[in-house]
Every structure is written in structure tokens, then in C-alpha cells.
Write an enzyme that holds these catalytic residues in place. Structure first.
Site, PDB file in Angstrom:
ATOM      1  N   GLU A 572      -3.625 -20.217 -58.215  1.00  0.00           N
ATOM      2  CA  GLU A 572      -4.119 -21.496 -57.701  1.00  0.00           C
ATOM      3  C   GLU A 572      -3.040 -22.265 -56.941  1.00  0.00           C
ATOM      4  O   GLU A 572      -3.347 -23.064 -56.054  1.00  0.00           O
ATOM      5  CB  GLU A 572      -4.638 -22.362 -58.858  1.00  0.00           C
ATOM      6  N   GLU A 592      -3.723 -29.465 -53.446  1.00  0.00           N
ATOM      7  CA  GLU A 592      -4.349 -28.584 -52.471  1.00  0.00           C
ATOM      8  C   GLU A 592      -3.693 -28.733 -51.108  1.00  0.00           C
ATOM      9  O   GLU A 592      -3.516 -29.844 -50.602  1.00  0.00           O
ATOM     10  CB  GLU A 592      -5.848 -28.897 -52.377  1.00  0.00           C
TER      11      GLU A 592
END
Length: 744
Positions: A572, A592
Site C-alpha cells: 500500500e 496517497e
């Protein structure tokens, strides 16, 4: 006449040529015409010019009639095909013309194990040794081949040589010649040599000409099969014998000769059952590194040391070593030993806590022997506890028994072993050393060190590639997150409803802080307390103790969960991916990529966890927590208040402890019909299930083959971490993948 000679001599001296009018004429040409070497018939001296012999083609040279021995010329078209410049000085040897060369003897090399012309083993007594005639020199060789000698008595210094005068080989040196001399430059010298013995050998190429013998570089090569020694048995041969021995390998043995080694044991001679493999990838790679060397000072040896053998029967035992060498299995002679009529076997310890642990044991007896008592004796003082000087816990009188040892002291080392009695005979099992948990040591510290964490994540957020800067994700922050949550207990309560929709998606979450003794509740699903539903009884369907994260009591299972957790958060947050091993940059990003200023595409209409206007719920933290409803649930689990992260989602990145806590709560909390990754990791195909839970809608299922690289990345991290932590699994990449799993 005299006058004419004077005039001629004057002309020659003027030209730099002097004549010495003595009984034997001497001619001096060039510099210093009046200084003449008395030993020379022709003395040529110059520091600016050279001697230029007659120049002619090969056909012109060969046309000279009856040339005297020693005649020299420059052949303008000789050697044209093998040299960058045409031409070669030549001398007539009385019977043939030969090139005048700087090298008086040929130059040869012997093929090494790393060369294309490497030696080749045919069988245990035969090999093909190769080399190259690099330069044939002035006179082509009359004989080429291989000389060799066995290496005995540890003498790795004495090289094989031929008699310098005759070229003969004298024992222990042998020679094997090529069928005809190799004379072409770059020609291959190759000889098949049979009848080799059990020793390693020195081999080297040679070339013999009228000008002498030249030798290639020596190599050590071996054809013989390795030899296993008879196991030596020590220790208590009645219960816990220890074995040692060696696999003797000759220097020069080819890389890859040994592919496996270990031992067999059983109750009959020459056992072929109960195979235990002692080798592993690392040990075989280390051996091949040694064997691939070109320099040896001794013969390589693999030492066998078996310290954990347990007798499981009262019959006579047999053991022998084995190895797979050159594709065939070889054995050592057997060793045998007899156990006692009754033997206690100490099993394994699990569920180690601050004040207790669980242990099992077993008893092996001869036929007709009755067990009168068995159990465990343990002590914090005596390293070999007995029933007379330490605490004894009795177990049920059965061949297999177990017990929980209670009332222990935290952070204390105990010695414990099983015992068994038959009438007046007491036997003891192997002593195990167990240290109870320290209430201040987290599960993380028991499984992973700070140094391991740093090596796994060398480029974690805020650290540059040269390891400068202040790290965001730290080892201590992970420990703090685990310790913060270990006092939280979660109960999921549902209505006893036949409608699966409401059972699975309408429920109550009860949060208990065991340290603060506080209870908070939150309802998920607006129909939970509706009039048509409220009368139905509540049932507790799940209990989540965050203290069980990485802390099941089974070290292997806990390491598997740690590896799976780290693999998924590495994927991730990766800065490169595990597909390219030099870019295993897990924990590289904090949020992100591309959403540092906020992303609006993670907001969903949700009555229970409504998004706050102007706030962004994009991926943050190790698990990349996304969507407002996930922020709300995580907030309630951590703080007992859903609004902490809903109103300020950026709090996730206020510090690394917060970030890790969101990952841990997500990992441990089931959602609707989905179990938690914590619940499934140690089940069949557990890792594949964790991927399906975390991101199955995108990465899993038959229709998502385009996403296979994403799954492969997670699997790559998982397998790497399993190796780093010494955990072995039998699942294939296909079984680790969620490619064929139906998504939730």
C-alpha cells in the site's frame, strides 16, 4: 694496388665504416667507427637506426637454393592470417624455415571451472580436461597434453612438472597426450583421462618443443564421490542422543554436486524412513561458493551435528547420514542405540504469558511396562529439575499428557522437563528453557528487532535514499500503537433476525477500554432499534481483543501474521515494489500519491459515518485508510468517538502512532460479512484471503487478471518477509494469490 686500398679505406671511414687490418678482418658499421668489439666479425652500432635484413615473400624465401643453417630474412607475407601486421622474421634451421619469435616456448592455459572450456566429470574415475594453445611460439610444439598428480597428505603446494630434459612424467605425476600435437594458435588441447583415484588432483596443460616445456595454469579438480563418516553418538543414548559426523568432499568438486543432505532413522538397519533434511538453500549456496573457488588449501567438509533427536519408541534405534551427490544418494554406515524401558519426552511450550505457559509431553515404554506417574517438574533455580528439588505438576497418567503451569513470575527464566515413573524407576525428558513475558515488552518486540525493522524499510517516509532526514514511521511508533490498542476489547452485537441483510449489516459495536474501565457503544445501521426489530434479542457474534494481534502464543503463527501485515502495508505504501528487489520501499509514502493537497473521490453517503464538508478521506497511513465510513469506524475503535477522524481525517498523519493504529484496527476488525485479516491469516490460503478482504474488489476474482501484478507485488513482499523471519510455508504462488477467490 696499395694506393687503391688506401683510397678505399678512406672512403669507408668517411662513410662511418671502419676496417681493422689484422689477421682476422673485423667490420664496424655505424656510430663510433674506431671503437670496435674484438669478438665480433661485424659490429653494428647505432642509437637511431636498426638492422634491416633482406626482405622477401614466402615463395621467394623458399626459392633460395641450399640455404645455410642460420640464414635470416624478413618474410613479408608470413603469418598474415593470424597477426594484425603481416610479416615475420625467419631463420633457416638446416632442414626447414622457422619463425624467429620473442617467445622461446609456447603459451598454454588450462580451462578453469568458470571457463567455457571447463573440466567435465564423466564419472567417479574419469574426466575431460581442456586447455588452449594461446601462442605456439617460435617452434611449433612436438607434444601437447595434460599432466596431473593426486593431492595427498594435504599437500596443496607441490605442482606437477615433467622432467625438463626428457619430458617424461615421474610418479606421482602422470601425463596424457593429445592424439597429435596441437600447433595452431588458439587450438584446443583436450584429453579424456580415466583411472582417477579418490583424491583431488592437480591438472595443467603442457606443450613441449625443441626449445623446452611450457605449462598452463594449474587447476584442482575432482571426480570422486563424497564420503560420509559413521555417525558418532554422544549424550544420553537412552533418550536424547546427540550425533556428529562429516561429509568429506574433495577440493575441486564441481559446483552443484551436493543438492541435499540429512539423516534417516528408524527401528531397522539401513533406515530409509523418518527422513530429516539438514541442508537448506543458504547452506547449499555457501557450499557451492566454496566449491566454485579455484584455490584450495584443504578439502571442504560439511559437519553434521544433531542435537535435537528424540527417541519415540522403546525399540533399538538406527541412524545414518545421507547426501544426494551427482544425482545419486549416498549413505554413511549405521549407528545403533537402545533406549530405556520407559522414557519421558518433553514436548513444546506455547501460550507463554506473564504468569503461565502451556506444555505437553509424551511417554515411551516397552511392552508390558505400566506408567505409575507422569507430569512436569520445573524450577527457576535448577537447570536439571527433578521431582525431589523442584515444583512438580502431575498430569493425567496417559502416554500423551499436557498441563498449564501457573503462578509464575513475569520476566523470569524457568527450566522445565517431563518425567515419567514406572514402579521405582523415574526418567526425565529434555530440559526446556522458558522465559515468561515481560508485561512491558510488546508483541512486536518479541517478533522483530529495531534493526530488522530498519532493514525491512530502509527508505520509510521522510528518509532520503542516503538515509538522512527524520523518519516518520519508526519502530517505536509501531510498538506504541500496539501497546495503545492492546487494552481495547470490541464486541459485535447483532439482532437474532432471520433476515441475513440485517444480521450482517445492522449491528452494534461495543468498545471496552480495559485499562480505563470505560464502555462506549455505536450503532451501525439505522434499523437496529426500529420498532419491528428492537424486540428481537441481542447476541454477541464476535469478540475482538486487540491484545491478540501478533500474540496468539504460537510463535510461527505470530510471525506469519507479522509478515502478512507488513507485506500488505508495504504494497500500500511502496515506493518501488517488490517485483524489483532493489526497490522494496515499503512505508515509503505516508498518504496517497498525488493527494497531498486532498482528493474528493473517497466520499460516500453514509448515515452512520457522514463525511464532513471540506474534508478529504483519501488513503492515509500504512494501510492507506480510505472512505469516510472507514475513517469513522477506525476513529471509534481507537478513541471511542467516531467524530475524531471524521472531523479531522488529517489526524491520522499527526504522528506515526496514529497512522499505525488505523492499520491495526482495520486489520483486526471484521466488516459485515467479511472477516478480518487477523481472523484468516493462519487458515488455509490465509494470505490470499487477506488480499481479498483488503482490496478484493479491485485485485481479486477471475475477471481481474489485469490486476495480477498488484497481487504479485503483495505476494513478493510476503515471501521476502517470511524468508527474513525464517518462516517456511508450503503454499504455492497460485495458492497465495486471490485470483480465483470470489470477492465479498
Amino acid at each position: 694496388m696499395y694506393q687503391q686500398l688506401k683510397i678505399t679505406a678512406l672512403i669507408l671511414m668517411t662513410a662511418g665504416i671502419a676496417l681493422n687490418a689484422s689477421s682476422q678482418s673485423i667490420l664496424k658499421v655505424g656510430d663510433n667507427p674506431f671503437i670496435i668489439n674484438s669478438k665480433a666479425a661485424l659490429d653494428v652500432e647505432s642509437v637511431t637506426k636498426g638492422f634491416l635484413p633482406p626482405r622477401m615473400t614466402k615463395s621467394q624465401r623458399n626459392a633460395i637454393i641450399s640455404p645455410p643453417a642460420g640464414l635470416q630474412i624478413w618474410c613479408t607475407d608470413c603469418n598474415a592470417s593470424t597477426e594484425p601486421v603481416s610479416g615475420q622474421p625467419c631463420i633457416y634451421l638446416g632442414s626447414r624455415w622457422a619463425p624467429l619469435n620473442i617467445n622461446s616456448t609456447a603459451v598454454v592455459t588450462t580451462g578453469k571451472k568458470s571457463d567455457t572450456n571447463k573440466p567435465i566429470r564423466t564419472n567417479s574415475t574419469t574426466a575431460t580436461i581442456k586447455g588452449i594453445l594461446v601462442e605456439p611460439a617460435g617452434i611449433p610444439p612436438k607434444e601437447t597434453g595434460i599432466i596431473y598428480k593426486p593431492i595427498t597428505g594435504g599437500d596443496f603446494e607441490t605442482l606437477p612438472l615433467l622432467d625438463g630434459s626428457t619430458g617424461a612424467a615421474t610418479s606421482p605425476v602422470n601425463k596424457a597426450t593429445t592424439s597429435s600435437p596441437v600447433i595452431a594458435k588458439g587450438g584446443s588441447i583436450s584429453v579424456n583421462i580415466a583411472g582417477l583415484g579418490a583424491n583431488p588432483y592437480y591438472f595443467r596443460t603442457y606443450a613441449k618443443s625443441d626449445l623446452g616445456i611450457s605449462y598452463g595454469n594449474p587447476i584442482i579438480f575432482n571426480c570422486a564421490t563424497p564420503v560420509l563418516t559413521t555417525p558418532t553418538v554422544t549424550g544420553s543414548t537412552t533418550l536424547y542422543p546427540k550425533f556428529s559426523g562429516t561429509l568429506n568432499i574433495n577440493a575441486g568438486t564441481q559446483q552443484g554436486t551436493i543438492t541435499e543432505y540429512g539423516y534417516y532413522s528408524g527401528t531397522s538397519a539401513s533406515p530409509t524412513t523418518n527422513k530429516i533434511v539438514l541442508s537448506n538453500t543458504q547452506s547449499l549456496n555457501n557450499l557451492d561458493t566454496v566449491l566454485n573457488s579455484e584455490i584450495f588449501k584443504s578439502n571442504p567438509v560439511i559437519n553434521f551435528n544433531i542435537n535435537d533427536y528424540v527417541i519415540t519408541t522403546s525399540e533399538t534405534q538406527y541412524l545414518r547420514f545421507y547426501a544426494i551427490a551427482n544425482g545419486a544418494i549416498i549413505y554413511s554406515p549405521d549407528v545403533s542405540f537402545a533406549p530405556n524401558a520407559i522414557n519421558a519426552i518433553t514436548g513444546s511450550v506455547t501460550n507463554i504469558g506473564e504468569t503461565s505457559f502451556f506444555i505437553n509431553g509424551n511417554t515411551v515404554t516397552n511392552t508390558g511396562v505400566t506408567i505409575t506417574e507422569n507430569g512436569f517438574c520445573w524450577s527457576a533455580i535448577y537447570s536439571e529439575p527433578t521431582i525431589t528439588n523442584s515444583t512438580t505438576t502431575l498430569a493425567p497418567i496417559t502416554k500423551s499428557f499436557s498441563a498449564t503451569i501457573n503462578n509464575l513470575t513475569a520476566s523470569t527464566t524457568y527450566y522445565i522437563r517431563a518425567f515419567a515413573q514406572s514402579n521405582n524407576t523415574t526418567t526425565y525428558g529434555k530440559t526446556l528453557i522458558v522465559t515468561t513475558s515481560n508485561k512491558n515488552i510488546s508483541a512486536v518486540e518479541l517478533l522483530m528487532t529495531n534493526n530488522q525493522f530498519s532493514q525491512l524499510f530502509p527508505y520509510r517516509a521522510n528518509l532520503t535514499l542516503n538515509q538522512t532526514g527524520t523518519e516518520f514511521y519508526s519502530y517505536q511508533s509501531l510498538i506504541d500503537a500496539v501497546n495503545e490498542l492492546k487494552n481495547i476489547k470490541i464486541e459485535i452485537i447483532k439482532r437474532q433476525n432471520t433476515d441475513l441483510t440485517y444480521i450482517n449489516y445492522t449491528y452494534k459495536i461495543k468498545r471496552t477500554d480495559l485499562k480505563k474501565n470505560t464502555v462506549d457503544q455505536i450503532i451501525v445501521g439505522q434499523d437496529y432499534n426500529e420498532s419491528w426489530n428492537i424486540s428481537k434479542p441481542e447476541i454477541v457474534t464476535s469478540v475482538i481483543n486487540f491484545s491478540s494481534f501478533l500474540n496468539s502464543g504460537n510463535s510461527t503463527n505470530d510471525k506469519k501474521e507479522l509478515c502478512a501485515f507488513l507485506a500488505n502495508i508495504s504494497h500500500e505504501t511502496t515506493g518501488g515494489g517488490n517485483i524489483e528487489p532493489t526497490k522494496t520501499y515499503g512505508l515509503y509514502f505516508k498518504e496517497e500519491n498525488g493527494c497531498e493537497s486532498g482528493c474528493n473521490n473517497y466520499t460516500a453517503v453514509n448515515q452512520d459515518f457522514p463525511a464532513v464538508t471540506g474534508k478529504f478521506y483519501h488513503g492515509r497511513g500504512p494501510i492507506q485508510l480510505s472512505w469516510n465510513y472507514n475513517y469513522g469506524i477506525s476513529s471509534f475503535l481507537i478513541y471511542g468517538d467516531k467524530n475524531v477522524l471524521l472531523s479531522a481525517p488529517e489526524t491520522v498523519l499527526a504522528n506515526a502512532k496514529n497512522a499505525f493504529m488505523t492499520a491495526i484496527t482495520f486489520w483486526n476488525m471484521p466488516e459485515g460479512i467479511k472477516p478480518s485479516p487477523h481472523d484468516v491469516i493462519n487458515t488455509t490460503r490465509g494470505f490470499a484471503k487477506t488480499i481479498n478482504i483488503i482490496n478484493g474488489g479491485i485485485e481479486c476474482g477471475v475477471s481481474n487478471s489485469a490486476k495480477d501484478p498488484l497481487v504479485a507485488d503483495r505476494i513478493g513482499f510476503y515471501k521476502k518477509y517470511l524468508t527474513d523471519f525464517g518462516v517456511t510455508i508450503t503454499e504455492s504462488d497460485t495458492e497465495l494469490s486471490c485470483r480465483d477467490l470470489a470477492t465479498y
